[in-house]
Design an enzyme around this catalytic site. Sequence first.
Site, short mmCIF file in Angstrom:
data_model
loop_
_atom_site.label_atom_id
_atom_site.label_comp_id
_atom_site.label_asym_id
_atom_site.label_seq_id
_atom_site.Cartn_x
_atom_site.Cartn_y
_atom_site.Cartn_z
N ASP A 132 0.86 -1.18 0.00
CA ASP A 132 0.00 0.00 0.00
C ASP A 132 0.90 1.23 0.00
O ASP A 132 1.61 1.49 0.98
CB ASP A 132 -0.90 -0.03 1.25
CG ASP A 132 -1.92 1.09 1.26
OD1 ASP A 132 -1.74 2.09 0.54
OD2 ASP A 132 -2.92 0.97 2.01
N HIS A 133 0.85 1.98 -1.09
CA HIS A 133 1.77 3.12 -1.23
C HIS A 133 1.43 4.28 -0.30
O HIS A 133 2.21 5.22 -0.17
CB HIS A 133 1.79 3.60 -2.68
CG HIS A 133 3.14 4.05 -3.15
ND1 HIS A 133 4.10 4.54 -2.30
CD2 HIS A 133 3.70 4.07 -4.40
CE1 HIS A 133 5.18 4.86 -2.98
NE2 HIS A 133 4.97 4.58 -4.25
N ARG A 134 0.27 4.24 0.35
CA ARG A 134 -0.04 5.24 1.36
C ARG A 134 0.83 5.04 2.60
O ARG A 134 1.15 5.99 3.32
CB ARG A 134 -1.51 5.17 1.77
CG ARG A 134 -2.51 5.47 0.68
CD ARG A 134 -3.93 5.22 1.16
NE ARG A 134 -4.13 3.83 1.57
CZ ARG A 134 -5.26 3.35 2.07
NH1 ARG A 134 -6.30 4.17 2.24
NH2 ARG A 134 -5.36 2.09 2.42
#
Length: 452
Positions: free
Chosen positions: A422-424
């Site tokens: 998850d790039h968040r």
Amino acid sequence: MNAEFRLPDLGEGLTEAEVVSWLVSPGDTVTLNQTLAEVETAKAIVELPSPYAGTVATLHAEAGETVAVGAPLIDFDVVGDESGPTPAAASGEKAQPNLVGYGAAPTSAGRPARRARRVGVTATAVDTAVLEAAPHDATSSAAVEAPIERPRSTPPVRAHAKRLGIDLVLVAAEVGDRVVTRADVDAYAERVGAVGAGGEEDAVSGSTVPSSAAALGDEQRETRIPIRGVRRHTAAAMVQSAFTAPHVTVFHTVDVTGTMELLARLREDRSLAEHRIGPLTVVAKAVCLALGRTPGLNSRWDEAAGEIVQHNYVDLGIAAATDRGLIVPMIRDAEQLTLLGLADAVKSLAEVARAGKTSPAELAGGTFSISNIGVFGVDAGTPILPPGQSGILAIGAVRRQPWEHRGEIALRDVMTLSLSFDHRLVDGAEGARFLKDVADILEEPGRAMLLR
């Protein structure tokens, strides 16, 4: 007096369940905690025990029907004070028995008793003991009544057996006291040469095709399968994940010859013979160690609270392909287990999943997951994150191929790792560092001594 039993919440806020099979019929006398039915939720097949001792009056649903939580499931005729397993019922107050997880606690540690059902089976007019000892495919068509237990299987498996013209009673007699799987049906069909009702072999391809295929109408040329159970739950979870978390996948091909040599030495150690230690076990251990250095991959995004929640433990999910679909049971507190402990946990998890007995509690939660796509001969892929997790690692097949080693070309064992995150929560550098930590341990297992 009449007592109504409504479908309880079987855990994790599930809203409905499908009745797989009834183990009782109207008019049957049941005891407290006797298994009434098998129901399939979005996560597992669950046996429902009886909260009453009495006589079955009414079944409110047929096998294959979906029932909402809280809806009437079965009515009992109970007598006097024996009717109430709870103080509320004894006082005359109408109360729903509180079945937590699988229902009322059993009175013994053994398996809940299952009622024998009387169904018609094919048999010769010989002694029953002789018949049972004979090959099951050698029985004649003379029908007799014999008290046997209804085979345990899932709706897709029963439909598959019906298409092949296979009697599940005969398959269950061979596989023993467990859930009959699609593989069991296929193995039995291959042994007895079953081709399905009305099937014939195609002269060109050698495949089995319906003899009336040319006469099929448009509505008969396709099969519609209801979306339910694990398939529906998996689809909803994957759509939710794909549209809420920005996925990024990175790949790394690693020389795992050191790991394979270690496993070969461990297999030669007779003191470890009862432990099944494989590449997946070593990867699981490497993941637990690497997560300590990259906490972002062991976190979740709490949108409502506006917070990132970092887990100080590892509930490791291991994706398992079953006849009911893909499930991801958990190894709780995996970071505290040794390599042998992880090997035993993975083995137990796989056996329970294949038997269709994974409980909803074993599927709940999870902080990081592993998917072993290598068992299907696949090298790499883009795994989708389970909802609530920030990372999942897919491990590919181990292949022997030419590889650069110490300045020369040599045959080495090579594996590709595919990490989705998850790039968040995780940036590219952190994802790459985690993947490099796992790869370093697989290349040189002794490096595990450097991590904690």
